[in-house]
Scaffold this motif. Structure first.
Motif, PDB file in Angstrom:
ATOM      1  N   VAL A  23      30.991  36.495  50.333  1.00 56.45           N
ATOM      2  CA  VAL A  23      30.569  35.289  49.597  1.00 56.45           C
ATOM      3  C   VAL A  23      31.781  34.444  49.231  1.00 56.45           C
ATOM      4  CG1 VAL A  23      29.540  34.444  47.450  1.00 56.45           C
ATOM      5  CG2 VAL A  23      28.448  36.320  48.704  1.00 56.45           C
ATOM      6  N   ALA A  24      32.832  35.092  48.734  1.00 58.81           N
ATOM      7  CA  ALA A  24      34.044  34.373  48.332  1.00 58.81           C
ATOM      8  C   ALA A  24      34.709  33.685  49.513  1.00 58.81           C
ATOM      9  CB  ALA A  24      35.024  35.326  47.652  1.00 58.81           C
ATOM     10  N   ILE A  25      34.865  34.406  50.601  1.00 59.28           N
ATOM     11  CA  ILE A  25      35.559  33.852  51.770  1.00 59.28           C
ATOM     12  C   ILE A  25      34.773  32.682  52.363  1.00 59.28           C
ATOM     13  CG2 ILE A  25      36.257  34.362  54.150  1.00 59.28           C
ATOM     14  CD1 ILE A  25      36.984  37.201  53.139  1.00 59.28           C
ATOM     15  N   VAL A  26      33.451  32.811  52.447  1.00 54.73           N
ATOM     16  CA  VAL A  26      32.618  31.743  53.029  1.00 54.73           C
ATOM     17  C   VAL A  26      32.707  30.472  52.188  1.00 54.73           C
ATOM     18  CG1 VAL A  26      30.248  31.016  53.485  1.00 54.73           C
ATOM     19  CG2 VAL A  26      31.030  33.268  54.239  1.00 54.73           C
ATOM     20  N   VAL A  32      35.706  27.986  42.974  1.00 51.98           N
ATOM     21  CA  VAL A  32      36.089  29.325  42.504  1.00 51.98           C
ATOM     22  C   VAL A  32      35.046  29.844  41.512  1.00 51.98           C
ATOM     23  CG1 VAL A  32      37.798  30.625  41.158  1.00 51.98           C
ATOM     24  CG2 VAL A  32      38.557  28.958  42.873  1.00 51.98           C
ATOM     25  N   LEU A  33      34.661  28.996  40.564  1.00 53.86           N
ATOM     26  CA  LEU A  33      33.675  29.394  39.561  1.00 53.86           C
ATOM     27  C   LEU A  33      32.302  29.613  40.199  1.00 53.86           C
ATOM     28  CD1 LEU A  33      34.676  27.014  36.620  1.00 53.86           C
ATOM     29  CD2 LEU A  33      35.332  29.405  36.984  1.00 53.86           C
ATOM     30  N   LEU A  34      31.974  28.809  41.217  1.00 47.40           N
ATOM     31  CA  LEU A  34      30.707  28.977  41.927  1.00 47.40           C
ATOM     32  C   LEU A  34      30.645  30.341  42.610  1.00 47.40           C
ATOM     33  CD1 LEU A  34      28.007  27.790  42.926  1.00 47.40           C
ATOM     34  CD2 LEU A  34      29.275  26.810  44.869  1.00 47.40           C
ATOM     35  N   VAL A  35      31.763  30.753  43.203  1.00 49.95           N
ATOM     36  CA  VAL A  35      31.829  32.070  43.847  1.00 49.95           C
ATOM     37  C   VAL A  35      31.579  33.182  42.833  1.00 49.95           C
ATOM     38  CG1 VAL A  35      33.387  33.747  44.925  1.00 49.95           C
ATOM     39  CG2 VAL A  35      33.351  31.389  45.736  1.00 49.95           C
ATOM     40  N   ILE A  36      32.287  33.131  41.708  1.00 49.87           N
ATOM     41  CA  ILE A  36      32.155  34.188  40.698  1.00 49.87           C
ATOM     42  C   ILE A  36      30.738  34.210  40.127  1.00 49.87           C
ATOM     43  CG2 ILE A  36      33.029  35.057  38.495  1.00 49.87           C
ATOM     44  CD1 ILE A  36      35.713  33.706  39.167  1.00 49.87           C
ATOM     45  N   THR A  37      30.174  33.034  39.873  1.00 51.09           N
ATOM     46  CA  THR A  37      28.802  32.960  39.347  1.00 51.09           C
ATOM     47  C   THR A  37      27.794  33.508  40.344  1.00 51.09           C
ATOM     48  OG1 THR A  37      29.388  30.992  38.058  1.00 51.09           O
ATOM     49  CG2 THR A  37      27.056  31.413  38.403  1.00 51.09           C
ATOM     50  N   VAL A  44      42.252  32.903  45.994  1.00 50.69           N
ATOM     51  CA  VAL A  44      41.184  33.564  46.750  1.00 50.69           C
ATOM     52  C   VAL A  44      41.141  35.052  46.403  1.00 50.69           C
ATOM     53  CG1 VAL A  44      40.371  34.206  49.056  1.00 50.69           C
ATOM     54  CG2 VAL A  44      41.233  31.895  48.641  1.00 50.69           C
ATOM     55  N   ILE A  45      42.305  35.694  46.391  1.00 45.84           N
ATOM     56  CA  ILE A  45      42.376  37.126  46.063  1.00 45.84           C
ATOM     57  C   ILE A  45      41.883  37.372  44.641  1.00 45.84           C
ATOM     58  CG2 ILE A  45      43.913  39.109  45.765  1.00 45.84           C
ATOM     59  CD1 ILE A  45      43.469  38.243  48.673  1.00 45.84           C
ATOM     60  N   LEU A  46      42.328  36.538  43.706  1.00 41.66           N
ATOM     61  CA  LEU A  46      41.941  36.698  42.304  1.00 41.66           C
ATOM     62  C   LEU A  46      40.443  36.442  42.117  1.00 41.66           C
ATOM     63  CD1 LEU A  46      43.112  37.373  39.554  1.00 41.66           C
ATOM     64  CD2 LEU A  46      43.611  34.954  39.215  1.00 41.66           C
ATOM     65  N   THR A  47      39.900  35.500  42.861  1.00 38.78           N
ATOM     66  CA  THR A  47      38.462  35.217  42.789  1.00 38.78           C
ATOM     67  C   THR A  47      37.650  36.424  43.236  1.00 38.78           C
ATOM     68  OG1 THR A  47      38.867  32.869  43.222  1.00 38.78           O
ATOM     69  CG2 THR A  47      36.624  33.670  43.562  1.00 38.78           C
ATOM     70  N   ILE A  48      38.076  37.052  44.324  1.00 37.09           N
ATOM     71  CA  ILE A  48      37.387  38.252  44.805  1.00 37.09           C
ATOM     72  C   ILE A  48      37.485  39.371  43.769  1.00 37.09           C
ATOM     73  CG2 ILE A  48      37.419  40.068  46.563  1.00 37.09           C
ATOM     74  CD1 ILE A  48      38.385  37.921  48.566  1.00 37.09           C
ATOM     75  N   LEU A 100      37.151  50.070  30.352  1.00 33.98           N
ATOM     76  CA  LEU A 100      38.165  49.502  31.250  1.00 33.98           C
ATOM     77  C   LEU A 100      38.617  48.121  30.794  1.00 33.98           C
ATOM     78  CD1 LEU A 100      36.613  50.601  34.662  1.00 33.98           C
ATOM     79  CD2 LEU A 100      38.484  51.679  33.424  1.00 33.98           C
ATOM     80  N   TRP A 101      38.747  47.931  29.486  1.00 33.83           N
ATOM     81  CA  TRP A 101      39.101  46.632  28.919  1.00 33.83           C
ATOM     82  C   TRP A 101      40.420  46.092  29.460  1.00 33.83           C
ATOM     83  CZ3 TRP A 101      43.745  46.438  26.423  1.00 33.83           C
ATOM     84  CH2 TRP A 101      44.284  47.652  26.020  1.00 33.83           C
ATOM     85  N   TYR A 102      41.382  46.995  29.700  1.00 36.95           N
ATOM     86  CA  TYR A 102      42.707  46.576  30.164  1.00 36.95           C
ATOM     87  C   TYR A 102      42.652  45.908  31.536  1.00 36.95           C
ATOM     88  CZ  TYR A 102      42.037  51.188  32.253  1.00 36.95           C
ATOM     89  OH  TYR A 102      41.518  52.261  32.912  1.00 36.95           O
ATOM     90  N   LEU A 103      41.683  46.308  32.357  1.00 40.07           N
ATOM     91  CA  LEU A 103      41.510  45.690  33.676  1.00 40.07           C
ATOM     92  C   LEU A 103      41.172  44.215  33.539  1.00 40.07           C
ATOM     93  CD1 LEU A 103      41.074  45.874  36.788  1.00 40.07           C
ATOM     94  CD2 LEU A 103      38.708  46.525  36.290  1.00 40.07           C
ATOM     95  N   PHE A 104      40.297  43.902  32.590  1.00 37.74           N
ATOM     96  CA  PHE A 104      39.871  42.519  32.395  1.00 37.74           C
ATOM     97  C   PHE A 104      40.970  41.679  31.757  1.00 37.74           C
ATOM     98  CE2 PHE A 104      36.141  45.301  32.116  1.00 37.74           C
ATOM     99  CZ  PHE A 104      35.459  44.856  33.232  1.00 37.74           C
ATOM    100  N   VAL A 105      41.745  42.278  30.863  1.00 44.09           N
ATOM    101  CA  VAL A 105      42.884  41.565  30.276  1.00 44.09           C
ATOM    102  C   VAL A 105      43.864  41.175  31.379  1.00 44.09           C
ATOM    103  CG1 VAL A 105      44.894  41.782  28.768  1.00 44.09           C
ATOM    104  CG2 VAL A 105      42.675  42.666  28.007  1.00 44.09           C
ATOM    105  N   PHE A 106      44.102  42.093  32.287  1.00 43.20           N
ATOM    106  CA  PHE A 106      45.009  41.830  33.412  1.00 43.20           C
ATOM    107  C   PHE A 106      44.476  40.711  34.304  1.00 43.20           C
ATOM    108  CE2 PHE A 106      46.018  42.711  37.904  1.00 43.20           C
ATOM    109  CZ  PHE A 106      47.396  42.546  37.869  1.00 43.20           C
ATOM    110  N   LEU A 107      43.187  40.778  34.669  1.00 43.99           N
ATOM    111  CA  LEU A 107      42.606  39.789  35.585  1.00 43.99           C
ATOM    112  C   LEU A 107      42.507  38.406  34.953  1.00 43.99           C
ATOM    113  CD1 LEU A 107      39.770  41.860  37.300  1.00 43.99           C
ATOM    114  CD2 LEU A 107      41.918  41.084  38.307  1.00 43.99           C
ATOM    115  N   TYR A 108      41.984  38.342  33.731  1.00 42.53           N
ATOM    116  CA  TYR A 108      41.842  37.030  33.085  1.00 42.53           C
ATOM    117  C   TYR A 108      43.194  36.469  32.654  1.00 42.53           C
ATOM    118  CZ  TYR A 108      36.799  37.452  33.189  1.00 42.53           C
ATOM    119  OH  TYR A 108      35.503  37.551  33.613  1.00 42.53           O
TER     120      TYR A 108
END
Length: 199
Positions: free
Chosen positions: A11-14, A33-38, A89-93, A172-180
């Motif tokens: 979905v992200a790549i397309v 980017v936001l459309l992909v995540i949504t 792109v990587i971060l969106t995925i 896994l809160w630390y994962l989300f802190v890292f990503l966001y």
């Protein structure tokens, strides 16, 4: 989990490839980017079927942010990522896949009152973003009194903070802190929201 990685990646790549193709691979629209995540958020939610407060409101907030971003594009200009397209792109995925983790761990939050704070912070950020589109002396005066020079950037930062707070007490809160945190740094580097609206 592997199937979700594959689906979210496709979905992200397309969507992102089509967006970059429209801009001759010179830039990437933040709204895409936001459309992909949504989109991936809805797909993950439907396939997993875990309808918890955290998982539902996370996707709902992304949906509202996406709509609001398209509105900002129409009112101001398209908010384009020009330098860090591949990283985006990587971060969106990764953000899309992290929503699977949200869905699977939503019922393991240590204290459910904290996630209820996230929509309130999101609402403040969204209101700040939306009010930035008003050509109003009253809002200009309010921003000056609050010493908010870049309301679009402050609003976006609050929106991203709300996503962190939503999952702050999950295992896994630390994962989300890292990503966001990485997403916030990427947008800061691109400086697409650093607009002084009232100069």
């Amino acid at each position: 989990m592997a199937s979700f990685v594959i689906i979210n990646s496709i979905v992200a790549i397309v969507i992102l490839t089509f967006d970059m193709y429209r801009h001759r691979f010179q830039s990437l629209n933040l709204s895409s980017v936001l459309l992909v995540i949504t989109t991936n958020g809805f797909i993950n939610l439907i396939l997993l079927g875990k309808l918890m407060f955290i998982s539902i409101f996370t996707v709902l907030m992304y949906c509202i942010w996406t709509i609001l971003q398209y509105y900002l594009n129409h009112h101001f200009q398209p908010f384009m990522i020009r330098q860090q397209k591949f990283l985006t792109v990587i971060l969106t995925i990764m953000l899309s896949i992290s929503l699977v983790v949200v869905d699977q761990t939503a019922d393991q939050s240590y204290y459910m009152s904290v996630p209820y704070l996230a929509p309130a912070i999101f609402a403040v950020g969204a209101i700040l973003l939306f009010s930035s589109t008003f050509d109003s002396d009253w809002f200009q005066g309010l921003y000056n009194r609050l010493k908010i020079k870049y309301p679009l950037w402050v609003g976006t930062s609050l929106v991203m903070l709300s996503f962190i707070i939503m999952v702050a007490l999950t295992p896994l809160w630390y994962l989300f802190v890292f990503l966001y945190g990485g997403f916030w740094i990427l947008l800061f580097i691109e400086k697409i929201f650093i607009l002084n609206l009232y100069d």
